[in-house]
Design a protein around this motif. Structure first.
Motif, PDB file in Angstrom:
ATOM      1  N   GLY A   8       0.780  -1.227   0.000  1.00 45.45           N
ATOM      2  CA  GLY A   8       0.000   0.000   0.000  1.00 45.45           C
ATOM      3  C   GLY A   8       0.813   1.279   0.000  1.00 45.45           C
ATOM      4  N   ALA A   9       2.125   1.171  -0.050  1.00 41.25           N
ATOM      5  CA  ALA A   9       2.979   2.357  -0.043  1.00 41.25           C
ATOM      6  C   ALA A   9       4.048   2.225  -1.130  1.00 41.25           C
ATOM      7  CB  ALA A   9       3.649   2.522   1.318  1.00 41.25           C
ATOM      8  N   ALA A  10       4.533   3.362  -1.579  1.00 43.22           N
ATOM      9  CA  ALA A  10       5.624   3.347  -2.554  1.00 43.22           C
ATOM     10  C   ALA A  10       6.889   2.815  -1.875  1.00 43.22           C
ATOM     11  CB  ALA A  10       5.867   4.750  -3.087  1.00 43.22           C
ATOM     12  N   PRO A  11       7.773   2.163  -2.630  1.00 46.97           N
ATOM     13  CA  PRO A  11       9.039   1.718  -2.042  1.00 46.97           C
ATOM     14  C   PRO A  11       9.820   2.914  -1.502  1.00 46.97           C
ATOM     15  CG  PRO A  11       8.763   0.821  -4.256  1.00 46.97           C
ATOM     16  CD  PRO A  11       7.674   1.832  -4.051  1.00 46.97           C
ATOM     17  N   ALA A  12      10.632   2.658  -0.499  1.00 49.46           N
ATOM     18  CA  ALA A  12      11.445   3.718   0.092  1.00 49.46           C
ATOM     19  C   ALA A  12      12.915   3.334  -0.007  1.00 49.46           C
ATOM     20  CB  ALA A  12      11.064   3.928   1.555  1.00 49.46           C
ATOM     21  N   VAL A  13      13.708   4.182  -0.651  1.00 56.37           N
ATOM     22  CA  VAL A  13      15.156   3.992  -0.673  1.00 56.37           C
ATOM     23  C   VAL A  13      15.681   4.667   0.585  1.00 56.37           C
ATOM     24  CG1 VAL A  13      17.312   4.448  -1.903  1.00 56.37           C
ATOM     25  CG2 VAL A  13      15.217   3.946  -3.195  1.00 56.37           C
ATOM     26  N   LEU A  14      16.117   3.861   1.535  1.00 61.47           N
ATOM     27  CA  LEU A  14      16.553   4.368   2.831  1.00 61.47           C
ATOM     28  C   LEU A  14      18.019   4.774   2.825  1.00 61.47           C
ATOM     29  CD1 LEU A  14      14.807   1.637   4.987  1.00 61.47           C
ATOM     30  CD2 LEU A  14      13.921   3.886   4.360  1.00 61.47           C
ATOM     31  N   VAL A  15      18.819   4.003   2.099  1.00 65.18           N
ATOM     32  CA  VAL A  15      20.261   4.236   2.016  1.00 65.18           C
ATOM     33  C   VAL A  15      20.697   3.836   0.616  1.00 65.18           C
ATOM     34  CG1 VAL A  15      22.523   3.462   2.864  1.00 65.18           C
ATOM     35  CG2 VAL A  15      20.650   3.752   4.469  1.00 65.18           C
ATOM     36  N   TYR A  16      21.563   4.634   0.003  1.00 70.12           N
ATOM     37  CA  TYR A  16      22.100   4.260  -1.307  1.00 70.12           C
ATOM     38  C   TYR A  16      23.617   4.359  -1.291  1.00 70.12           C
ATOM     39  CZ  TYR A  16      23.542   4.457  -6.125  1.00 70.12           C
ATOM     40  OH  TYR A  16      24.203   4.209  -7.300  1.00 70.12           O
ATOM     41  N   ASN A  17      24.271   3.289  -1.701  1.00 77.78           N
ATOM     42  CA  ASN A  17      25.713   3.253  -1.915  1.00 77.78           C
ATOM     43  C   ASN A  17      26.504   3.676  -0.673  1.00 77.78           C
ATOM     44  OD1 ASN A  17      27.838   2.675  -3.762  1.00 77.78           O
ATOM     45  ND2 ASN A  17      28.215   4.853  -3.986  1.00 77.78           N
ATOM     46  N   ASP A  18      26.053   3.250   0.485  1.00 76.31           N
ATOM     47  CA  ASP A  18      26.697   3.620   1.742  1.00 76.31           C
ATOM     48  C   ASP A  18      27.941   2.758   1.967  1.00 76.31           C
ATOM     49  OD1 ASP A  18      27.464   4.237   4.325  1.00 76.31           O
ATOM     50  OD2 ASP A  18      25.447   4.097   5.146  1.00 76.31           O
ATOM     51  N   MET A  19      29.070   3.426   2.109  1.00 75.43           N
ATOM     52  CA  MET A  19      30.338   2.743   2.354  1.00 75.43           C
ATOM     53  C   MET A  19      30.928   3.134   3.700  1.00 75.43           C
ATOM     54  SD  MET A  19      32.132   2.899  -1.396  1.00 75.43           S
ATOM     55  CE  MET A  19      31.275   4.252  -2.192  1.00 75.43           C
ATOM     56  N   GLY A  20      30.099   3.623   4.606  1.00 78.00           N
ATOM     57  CA  GLY A  20      30.565   4.090   5.903  1.00 78.00           C
ATOM     58  C   GLY A  20      31.247   3.021   6.736  1.00 78.00           C
ATOM     59  N   HIS A  21      30.982   1.762   6.459  1.00 77.45           N
ATOM     60  CA  HIS A  21      31.599   0.653   7.194  1.00 77.45           C
ATOM     61  C   HIS A  21      32.999   0.321   6.673  1.00 77.45           C
ATOM     62  CE1 HIS A  21      29.250  -0.734   3.791  1.00 77.45           C
ATOM     63  NE2 HIS A  21      30.122  -1.708   3.664  1.00 77.45           N
ATOM     64  N   LEU A  22      33.385   0.929   5.569  1.00 73.44           N
ATOM     65  CA  LEU A  22      34.695   0.668   4.967  1.00 73.44           C
ATOM     66  C   LEU A  22      35.661   1.801   5.294  1.00 73.44           C
ATOM     67  CD1 LEU A  22      33.552  -0.423   1.377  1.00 73.44           C
ATOM     68  CD2 LEU A  22      34.136  -1.919   3.299  1.00 73.44           C
ATOM     69  N   PRO A  23      36.908   1.480   5.641  1.00 71.64           N
ATOM     70  CA  PRO A  23      37.890   2.553   5.810  1.00 71.64           C
ATOM     71  C   PRO A  23      38.148   3.224   4.451  1.00 71.64           C
ATOM     72  CG  PRO A  23      38.959   0.408   5.986  1.00 71.64           C
ATOM     73  CD  PRO A  23      37.487   0.150   5.872  1.00 71.64           C
ATOM     74  N   PRO A  24      38.612   4.474   4.445  1.00 69.22           N
ATOM     75  CA  PRO A  24      38.779   5.205   3.181  1.00 69.22           C
ATOM     76  C   PRO A  24      39.538   4.442   2.093  1.00 69.22           C
ATOM     77  CG  PRO A  24      39.057   6.707   5.010  1.00 69.22           C
ATOM     78  CD  PRO A  24      38.932   5.318   5.607  1.00 69.22           C
ATOM     79  N   GLY A  25      40.550   3.686   2.434  1.00 73.42           N
ATOM     80  CA  GLY A  25      41.326   2.962   1.426  1.00 73.42           C
ATOM     81  C   GLY A  25      40.582   1.823   0.758  1.00 73.42           C
TER      82      GLY A  25
END
Length: 195
Positions: free
Chosen positions: A166-183
């Motif tokens: 009954g509701a449109a899909p919700a994109v909550l997070v996209y392409n989140d890499m916060g769990h990865l160190p910068p390298g």
């Protein structure tokens, strides 16, 4: 119908033969650790080796969670636009009508299987490739088919989409890499400024 929570993950970095590199293995471990706090019911994966191995690593860190193959998650071009944007001309050069039709059928199967509410509350991990991730995001946003182009997805990045009856899909997070160190972020991409 109940809510379906999809955690769509691009496989870890791989070599030219499709096997995970050491970086890809570490990325897969880190994304598994990120997902471990969620009530995951199942990990689905593409049949291609880089996704299979990433899913196995994730499964090893999520005890008692089944890891299963889903053919719909295979890497494919989901849509070939009638008018190809100039920046993509080389990518689609030589792409014939049969290949385009096969990709469209796979995209339809992907959406039919995963992009809808479930019978009961579910939390599913989909280990797949950049193009299916882009297609699912484009579909959830009800964007024109050509919009899958340019939706870049990093290795082991998390995209979360919620489907509720009954509701449109919700994109909550996209392409989140916060769990990865910068390298370990944006592997496989050329040089450039990245967030």
């Amino acid at each position: 119908m109940a809510t379906r929570h999809l955690y769509v993950v691009r496989h870890g970095a791989a070599d030219p033969f499709g096997e995970l590199t050491e970086v890809g293995r570490r990325q897969s471990e880190l994304v598994a650790d990120r997902l471990a706090c969620l009530p995951i019911d199942v990990v689905w994966h593409s049949p291609l080796p880089r996704a299979v191995r990433s899913a196995r690593i994730i499964g090893e860190r999520l005890p008692r969670v089944p890891v299963r193959e889903a053919a719909e998650l295979v890497d494919h071009v989901p849509h070939v636009p009638e008018r190809v944007p100039p920046a993509w001309a080389g990518f689609f050069d030589g792409y014939d009508a049969a290949e385009a039709a096969a990709g469209a059928r796979l995209a339809d199967s992907l959406v039919e299987r995963f992009a809808r509410p479930a019978e009961s509350e579910t939390h599913e991990v989909l280990v797949t490739h950049a193009y299916p991730v882009a297609w699912l995001v484009r579909h959830a946003l009800d964007a024109p088919p050509v919009r899958w182009l340019g939706l870049d997805c990093g290795n082991a990045a998390v995209t979360a989409i919620r489907y509720h009856d009954g509701a449109a899909p919700a994109v909550l997070v996209y392409n989140d890499m916060g769990h990865l160190p910068p390298g370990l972020r944006w592997t496989g991409f050329g040089p450039g400024v990245r967030p």
